[in-house]
Design an enzyme around this catalytic site. Structure first.
Site, mmCIF file in Angstrom:
data_model
loop_
_atom_site.group_PDB
_atom_site.id
_atom_site.type_symbol
_atom_site.label_atom_id
_atom_site.label_comp_id
_atom_site.label_asym_id
_atom_site.label_seq_id
_atom_site.Cartn_x
_atom_site.Cartn_y
_atom_site.Cartn_z
ATOM 1 N N MET A 153 28.150 28.777 37.932
ATOM 2 C CA MET A 153 26.909 29.502 37.654
ATOM 3 C C MET A 153 27.202 30.997 37.609
ATOM 4 S SD MET A 153 24.300 27.224 40.004
ATOM 5 C CE MET A 153 22.818 27.902 39.241
ATOM 6 N N SER A 154 27.148 31.560 36.405
ATOM 7 C CA SER A 154 27.487 32.970 36.203
ATOM 8 C C SER A 154 26.370 33.910 36.614
ATOM 9 C CB SER A 154 27.823 33.216 34.732
ATOM 10 O OG SER A 154 26.657 33.032 33.932
ATOM 11 N N VAL B 134 21.333 32.589 31.996
ATOM 12 C CA VAL B 134 20.379 31.515 31.718
ATOM 13 C C VAL B 134 21.076 30.221 31.299
ATOM 14 C CG1 VAL B 134 20.017 32.256 29.318
ATOM 15 C CG2 VAL B 134 18.248 30.927 30.482
ATOM 16 N N LEU C 14 31.669 32.479 40.613
ATOM 17 C CA LEU C 14 33.025 32.995 40.735
ATOM 18 C C LEU C 14 32.980 34.515 40.838
ATOM 19 C CD1 LEU C 14 34.920 30.801 38.121
ATOM 20 C CD2 LEU C 14 34.428 30.337 40.532
ATOM 21 N N CYS D 290 40.501 33.107 30.168
ATOM 22 C CA CYS D 290 39.706 32.805 31.352
ATOM 23 C C CYS D 290 39.396 31.316 31.430
ATOM 24 C CB CYS D 290 38.414 33.618 31.341
ATOM 25 S SG CYS D 290 37.392 33.403 32.815
ATOM 26 N N GLY E 252 27.929 26.297 31.134
ATOM 27 C CA GLY E 252 26.878 26.473 30.132
ATOM 28 C C GLY E 252 27.400 26.698 28.736
ATOM 29 N N CYS F 58 33.797 40.887 29.781
ATOM 30 C CA CYS F 58 33.048 40.961 31.038
ATOM 31 C C CYS F 58 33.585 42.019 31.987
ATOM 32 C CB CYS F 58 33.023 39.597 31.712
ATOM 33 S SG CYS F 58 34.604 39.037 32.391
#
Length: 376
Positions: free
Chosen positions: A17-18, A21, A42, A111, A135, A210
């Site tokens: 879960m970043s 959404v 993470l 990644c 996701g 990111c």
């Protein structure tokens, strides 16, 4: 074949879960499907900022809190795992080294390969989980022989199979992509999140790289690699400008060249080649970017490696279109010929091969072949 994006039976699932959404809705769908889901965020930055910079970047304290709130709404356990050191070594340092060598890497592929479906998956399996859920927009399909295949998402506009082309058969056996097989728009995903009571429903998507939250890749590299002044040359070797680091350029680039005078024909010039050894950047006309073939190294196959030459479609960028190619694996190198010339292909990029919607595999572009130029 049967769709196994969400495998049958109750599984122990670790949902990455970043704080966005997509991953929140993916975790929700996995929970709704009856799986025993645990959420994990993470922590990939050693010194995370408190808040995101607009819609750029991720991995901030704010993202961690958003992920925790989503897990609370779903009623699932939630943890934060520190993988900052592994991320720095395998993704950030690799990114810097590739640019320093004159290549153009894709950190999202690295990644997925090294972090989400290697370090994270290995830890998940060691703890007794059956699958890792993300996701991403892609689909996993199980063939009649039980082998799992990676396919494009049902909605090509959101397909992310390109950045997952590094996954091997073992990793696919434990991958779950609940968003990949639904023809829903991003607006509908946000509406679903809102209906589920997830506060991230209106949160902007992250863009670019990111770990470069301000989007200034050249500035990031300059801080890491320092100033290294050199020449910008034309195709004949004449100096037409200067630069402060060849690492700040990529093949196909047009803007930001800071060339002192225009070309003789008055047309724009593009980066054709980057030589880190000579610390030079070569520029030329757009048509000089044409590539008719390439050699790629370090292939990774989403199943059995292909035998002999074959015809495929290929994707060369995360948001690029498809092009038809013939490809053959020769001594662990992928030799590729394009049926029509393509432009702006840079060493360091990934080429991902497809057979229809099925992802065959990917490899890293080592060198390109340009057509013979009349009079050249």
């Amino acid at each position: 074949m049967t769709d196994s994006t969400v495998p049958p039976g109750r599984l122990r699932v670790l949902a990455a879960m970043s704080g966005g959404v997509d991953s929140a809705v993916a975790a929700a769908r996995a929970t709704e499907a009856g799986h025993e889901v645990t959420g994990v965020h993470l922590a990939l930055s050693a010194n995370p900022k408190s808040f995101r910079t607009g819609a750029r970047g991720c991995c901030t304290i704010e993202d961690s809190r958003d992920a925790r709130r989503a897990a609370d709404v779903l009623g699932i356990p939630f943890y934060v795992w520190d993988m900052a050191e592994r991320f720095r070594e395998d993704v950030v340092e690799d990114f810097v080294a590739e640019y320093e060598a004159g290549r153009t890497p894709n950190p999202c592929l690295r990644c997925n390969e090294k972090i989400k479906f290697a370090a994270l998956l290995d830890k998940a399996l060691a703890l007794g989980f059956d699958a890792v859920c993300t996701g991403h927009y892609a689909t996993v399909v199980t063939g009649e022989d039980g082998a799992r295949e990676l396919h494009r998402a049902s909605d090509m506009a959101k397909d992310q199979s390109y950045v997952l082309g590094v996954l091997d058969e073992r990793q696919l056996a434990h991958a779950m992509f609940p968003l990949g097989d639904t023809l829903t728009t991003k607006e509908e995903i946000r509406a679903e999140a809102e209906q589920r009571g997830l506060a991230v429903a209106k949160k902007p998507d992250s863009h670019d790289i990111c770990f470069i939250a301000d989007g200034d890749t050249q500035g990031f590299l300059a801080r890491r690699l320092g100033v290294a002044e050199g020449d910008i040359l034309d195709e004949d070797g004449n100096r037409v400008g200067g630069h402060e680091g060849a690492y700040g350029f990529t093949v196909g680039q047009r803007k930001g060249l800071r060339i002192g005078h225009p070309a003789a024909d008055g047309k724009p010039r593009y980066v054709l080649d980057i030589s880190p050894v000579e610390n030079t950047v070569t520029v030329g006309p757009r048509e000089a970017l044409d590539v008719v073939g390439l050699t790629a190294i370090s292939p990774r196959w989403c199943g059995t490696p292909p035998q002999g030459p074959g015809t495929y479609t290929a994707q060369l960028r995360a948001h690029g279109g498809e092009t038809t190619v013939t490809a053959e694996l020769v001594a662990e190198r992928l030799e590729v010929d394009f049926t029509e010339p393509v432009r702006g292909v840079a060493p360091g990029q990934a080429i991902v091969l497809y057979d229809g919607t099925r992802v065959v595999g990917s490899a890293t572009i080592a060198r390109t072949r340009r057509p013979e130029r009349v009079g050249g």
